[in-house]
Write a protein that holds these residues in place. Structure first.
Motif, PDB file in Angstrom:
ATOM      1  N   THR A   1     -13.998  -9.981  10.220  1.00 18.00           N
ATOM      2  CA  THR A   1     -13.252 -10.653   8.968  1.00 18.00           C
ATOM      3  C   THR A   1     -11.771 -10.123   9.058  1.00 18.00           C
ATOM      4  OG1 THR A   1     -13.696  -8.642   7.558  1.00 18.00           O
ATOM      5  CG2 THR A   1     -15.307 -10.693   7.544  1.00 18.00           C
ATOM      6  N   ARG A   2     -11.304  -9.601   9.957  1.00 12.66           N
ATOM      7  CA  ARG A   2      -9.940  -9.142  10.179  1.00 12.66           C
ATOM      8  C   ARG A   2      -9.010 -10.280   9.960  1.00 12.66           C
ATOM      9  NH1 ARG A   2      -9.252  -5.790  15.232  1.00 12.66           N
ATOM     10  NH2 ARG A   2      -9.413  -7.876  16.578  1.00 12.66           N
ATOM     11  N   LEU A   3      -7.850  -9.806   9.425  1.00 13.66           N
ATOM     12  CA  LEU A   3      -6.834 -11.146   8.998  1.00 13.66           C
ATOM     13  C   LEU A   3      -5.789 -10.903   9.956  1.00 13.66           C
ATOM     14  CD1 LEU A   3      -6.084 -13.303   6.945  1.00 13.66           C
ATOM     15  CD2 LEU A   3      -4.916 -11.562   5.637  1.00 13.66           C
ATOM     16  N   GLU A   4      -5.375 -12.278  10.766  1.00 13.50           N
ATOM     17  CA  GLU A   4      -4.844 -12.238  11.967  1.00 13.50           C
ATOM     18  C   GLU A   4      -3.378 -13.101  11.691  1.00 13.50           C
ATOM     19  OE1 GLU A   4      -7.226 -12.657  15.218  1.00 13.50           O
ATOM     20  OE2 GLU A   4      -7.744 -10.548  15.474  1.00 13.50           O
ATOM     21  N   ALA A   5      -3.610 -13.888  10.692  1.00 11.36           N
ATOM     22  CA  ALA A   5      -2.468 -15.154  10.740  1.00 11.36           C
ATOM     23  C   ALA A   5      -2.399 -15.473   9.135  1.00 11.36           C
ATOM     24  CB  ALA A   5      -2.750 -16.093  11.447  1.00 11.36           C
ATOM     25  N   ALA A   6      -1.389 -15.905   8.656  1.00 10.13           N
ATOM     26  CA  ALA A   6      -1.050 -16.256   7.346  1.00 10.13           C
ATOM     27  C   ALA A   6      -1.410 -17.655   6.977  1.00 10.13           C
ATOM     28  CB  ALA A   6       0.475 -16.201   6.958  1.00 10.13           C
ATOM     29  N   THR A   7      -2.606 -18.097   7.402  1.00  8.73           N
ATOM     30  CA  THR A   7      -3.236 -19.275   7.314  1.00  8.73           C
ATOM     31  C   THR A   7      -4.605 -19.390   6.843  1.00  8.73           C
ATOM     32  OG1 THR A   7      -4.095 -19.284   9.529  1.00  8.73           O
ATOM     33  CG2 THR A   7      -1.820 -20.365   9.360  1.00  8.73           C
ATOM     34  N   GLY A   8      -5.031 -20.655   6.353  1.00  6.42           N
ATOM     35  CA  GLY A   8      -6.502 -20.677   5.935  1.00  6.42           C
ATOM     36  C   GLY A   8      -6.846 -20.080   4.466  1.00  6.42           C
ATOM     37  N   ARG A   9      -7.908 -19.547   4.286  1.00  7.16           N
ATOM     38  CA  ARG A   9      -8.186 -18.708   3.185  1.00  7.16           C
ATOM     39  C   ARG A   9      -8.250 -17.440   3.280  1.00  7.16           C
ATOM     40  NH1 ARG A   9     -13.345 -21.011   0.604  1.00  7.16           N
ATOM     41  NH2 ARG A   9     -14.227 -20.405   2.280  1.00  7.16           N
ATOM     42  N   MET A  10      -7.717 -16.554   2.264  1.00  7.66           N
ATOM     43  CA  MET A  10      -7.426 -15.158   2.641  1.00  7.66           C
ATOM     44  C   MET A  10      -8.166 -14.413   1.341  1.00  7.66           C
ATOM     45  SD  MET A  10      -3.802 -15.263   4.177  1.00  7.66           S
ATOM     46  CE  MET A  10      -3.867 -16.778   3.775  1.00  7.66           C
ATOM     47  N   TRP A  11      -8.263 -13.175   1.617  1.00  6.32           N
ATOM     48  CA  TRP A  11      -8.763 -12.296   0.150  1.00  6.32           C
ATOM     49  C   TRP A  11      -8.156 -10.919   0.347  1.00  6.32           C
ATOM     50  CZ3 TRP A  11     -12.938  -8.168   0.014  1.00  6.32           C
ATOM     51  CH2 TRP A  11     -13.170  -7.783  -1.365  1.00  6.32           C
ATOM     52  N   PHE A  12      -7.624 -10.452  -0.717  1.00  2.00           N
ATOM     53  CA  PHE A  12      -7.121  -9.300  -0.766  1.00  2.00           C
ATOM     54  C   PHE A  12      -7.383  -8.477  -1.994  1.00  2.00           C
ATOM     55  CE2 PHE A  12      -3.995 -12.509   1.037  1.00  2.00           C
ATOM     56  CZ  PHE A  12      -3.529 -11.782   2.265  1.00  2.00           C
ATOM     57  N   VAL A  13      -7.607  -7.050  -1.508  1.00  4.11           N
ATOM     58  CA  VAL A  13      -8.039  -6.362  -2.875  1.00  4.11           C
ATOM     59  C   VAL A  13      -7.357  -5.024  -2.813  1.00  4.11           C
ATOM     60  CG1 VAL A  13      -9.846  -5.190  -1.286  1.00  4.11           C
ATOM     61  CG2 VAL A  13     -10.030  -5.044  -3.765  1.00  4.11           C
TER      62      VAL A  13
ATOM     63  N   SER B   1       0.803  -1.240   0.047  1.00  9.20           N
ATOM     64  CA  SER B   1      -0.071  -0.159  -0.013  1.00  9.20           C
ATOM     65  C   SER B   1       0.818   1.205   0.081  1.00  9.20           C
ATOM     66  CB  SER B   1      -0.841  -0.126   1.237  1.00  9.20           C
ATOM     67  OG  SER B   1      -1.743   1.448   1.209  1.00  9.20           O
ATOM     68  N   LEU B   2       1.876   1.089   0.754  1.00 11.01           N
ATOM     69  CA  LEU B   2       2.711   2.569   1.000  1.00 11.01           C
ATOM     70  C   LEU B   2       3.608   2.720  -0.377  1.00 11.01           C
ATOM     71  CD1 LEU B   2       3.864   2.132   4.459  1.00 11.01           C
ATOM     72  CD2 LEU B   2       2.720   4.042   3.845  1.00 11.01           C
ATOM     73  N   ARG B   3       4.015   1.656  -0.761  1.00  8.95           N
ATOM     74  CA  ARG B   3       5.114   1.683  -2.011  1.00  8.95           C
ATOM     75  C   ARG B   3       4.213   2.030  -3.090  1.00  8.95           C
ATOM     76  NH1 ARG B   3      10.086   0.695  -3.435  1.00  8.95           N
ATOM     77  NH2 ARG B   3      10.562  -0.330  -1.281  1.00  8.95           N
ATOM     78  N   TYR B   4       3.022   1.767  -3.319  1.00 10.65           N
ATOM     79  CA  TYR B   4       2.096   2.039  -4.472  1.00 10.65           C
ATOM     80  C   TYR B   4       1.189   3.114  -4.400  1.00 10.65           C
ATOM     81  CZ  TYR B   4       4.784  -1.966  -6.770  1.00 10.65           C
ATOM     82  OH  TYR B   4       5.797  -2.661  -6.989  1.00 10.65           O
ATOM     83  N   ALA B   5       0.963   3.437  -3.081  1.00  8.14           N
ATOM     84  CA  ALA B   5       0.104   4.534  -2.854  1.00  8.14           C
ATOM     85  C   ALA B   5      -1.324   4.178  -3.217  1.00  8.14           C
ATOM     86  CB  ALA B   5       0.428   6.017  -3.351  1.00  8.14           C
ATOM     87  N   LEU B   6      -1.539   3.163  -2.637  1.00  7.29           N
ATOM     88  CA  LEU B   6      -3.066   2.622  -2.984  1.00  7.29           C
ATOM     89  C   LEU B   6      -3.894   1.963  -2.001  1.00  7.29           C
ATOM     90  CD1 LEU B   6      -3.257  -0.349  -5.619  1.00  7.29           C
ATOM     91  CD2 LEU B   6      -1.348   0.033  -4.070  1.00  7.29           C
ATOM     92  N   PRO B   7      -4.976   1.936  -1.743  1.00  6.68           N
ATOM     93  CA  PRO B   7      -5.341   1.016  -0.610  1.00  6.68           C
ATOM     94  C   PRO B   7      -5.452  -0.268  -0.825  1.00  6.68           C
ATOM     95  CG  PRO B   7      -7.090   2.622  -1.365  1.00  6.68           C
ATOM     96  CD  PRO B   7      -6.077   2.723  -2.142  1.00  6.68           C
ATOM     97  N   VAL B   8      -4.970  -1.066  -0.072  1.00  2.00           N
ATOM     98  CA  VAL B   8      -4.948  -2.421  -0.048  1.00  2.00           C
ATOM     99  C   VAL B   8      -5.519  -3.071   1.418  1.00  2.00           C
ATOM    100  CG1 VAL B   8      -3.443  -4.567  -0.110  1.00  2.00           C
ATOM    101  CG2 VAL B   8      -2.624  -2.440  -1.267  1.00  2.00           C
ATOM    102  N   GLY B   9      -6.543  -4.023   1.251  1.00  2.00           N
ATOM    103  CA  GLY B   9      -7.169  -4.544   2.266  1.00  2.00           C
ATOM    104  C   GLY B   9      -6.590  -6.103   2.201  1.00  2.00           C
ATOM    105  N   GLY B  10      -6.813  -6.722   3.423  1.00  2.00           N
ATOM    106  CA  GLY B  10      -6.357  -8.233   3.802  1.00  2.00           C
ATOM    107  C   GLY B  10      -7.426  -8.871   4.498  1.00  2.00           C
ATOM    108  N   GLU B  11      -8.248 -10.042   4.032  1.00  2.00           N
ATOM    109  CA  GLU B  11      -9.443 -10.437   4.964  1.00  2.00           C
ATOM    110  C   GLU B  11      -9.273 -11.836   5.111  1.00  2.00           C
ATOM    111  OE1 GLU B  11     -12.679  -8.227   4.980  1.00  2.00           O
ATOM    112  OE2 GLU B  11     -11.177  -6.739   5.514  1.00  2.00           O
ATOM    113  N   ASN B  12      -9.869 -12.215   6.234  1.00  2.00           N
ATOM    114  CA  ASN B  12     -10.018 -13.493   6.432  1.00  2.00           C
ATOM    115  C   ASN B  12     -11.243 -13.801   5.729  1.00  2.00           C
ATOM    116  OD1 ASN B  12     -10.386 -16.219   7.559  1.00  2.00           O
ATOM    117  ND2 ASN B  12     -10.911 -15.462   9.685  1.00  2.00           N
TER     118      ASN B  12
END
Length: 228
Positions: free
Chosen positions: A176-188, A107-118
């Protein structure tokens, strides 16, 4: 199985240049990996040095879009603007966990909103739409669980159970907060017309590269979505 997000046709009237990259990740069978521990710090340094070149124009477009649906961008800025302000003020932002640090760095490097969801916490499909004002938004205030409702006319991300992010990408809900790098995730990764098209693709590739290093063996599905 992953379902593609839905974009309400009314979003085009608010931000006709909206386009995004949707990234679904299944790390159920992935191994534990790692990313460069300096990835977030390097992104902060890049912002402090003035990068990227399109940042001011792109974030100004987001401020204009927020005004279109009645939000005050100085009080409730888009997530990319909020991160950038913290870096320009303090030089760095604190780490949270590897996967959140990764998408914050992008998000910082490309100046765009990035979301991560469980994604496992989703009920139905992700839907970018206009709030009626009676939707449920689960959040926290002063350490206590709190239920809010969005302002009628506010742009929200939601699923069948309620709001997952208020004021487009300003505040994420706890359900839907993403707290760990496990399971299924969605990023936008969300962009407007003042961000170069090739930069959006590069940002997406950077995130995917980081995710596959963090979770070797994960399955990734990337889709481009637009306001239609």
């Amino acid at each position: 199985m992953f379902e593609s997000p839905i974009i309400d046709e009314r979003i085009r009237g608010i931000a006709p240049g909206f386009r995004a990259m949707s990234i679904h990740v299944d790390a159920t069978l992935a191994k534990e990996g790692c990313i460069d521990q300096n990835f977030l710090a390097n992104a902060c340094d890049f912002v402090s040095a003035g990068g990227p070149s399109w940042a001011d124009a792109h974030l100004a477009s987001w401020a204009d879009a927020y005004l279109q649906f009645g939000s005050k961008p100085n009080r409730t800025p888009c997530s990319a603007q909020a991160l950038r302000k913290r870096v320009l003020k303090d030089g760095q932002i604190p780490t949270i966990n590897p996967v959140v640090d990764l998408y914050n760095a992008v998000s910082l490097r490309y100046a765009l909103p990035v979301g991560g969801e469980n994604y496992n916490a989703y009920v139905g499909r992700a839907f970018l739409t206009i709030a009626q004002g009676d939707e449920v938004f689960e959040t926290v205030m002063n350490g206590e669980a709190l239920i809010e409702t969005p302002t009628p006319g506010e742009v929200i991300w939601r699923d069948d159970a309620g709001v997952t992010c208020r004021r487009w990408n300003w505040r994420q809900g706890i359900r839907t907060r993403l707290e760990a790098a496990t399971g299924r995730m969605w990023f936008v990764l969300e962009s407007l017309e003042t961000m170069p098209e090739d930069a959006l693709a590069e940002a997406s590739n950077t995130l995917v590269d980081g995710l596959t290093k963090l979770m070797p063996g994960c399955e990734v599905l990337t889709q481009r979505i637009v306001a239609v």
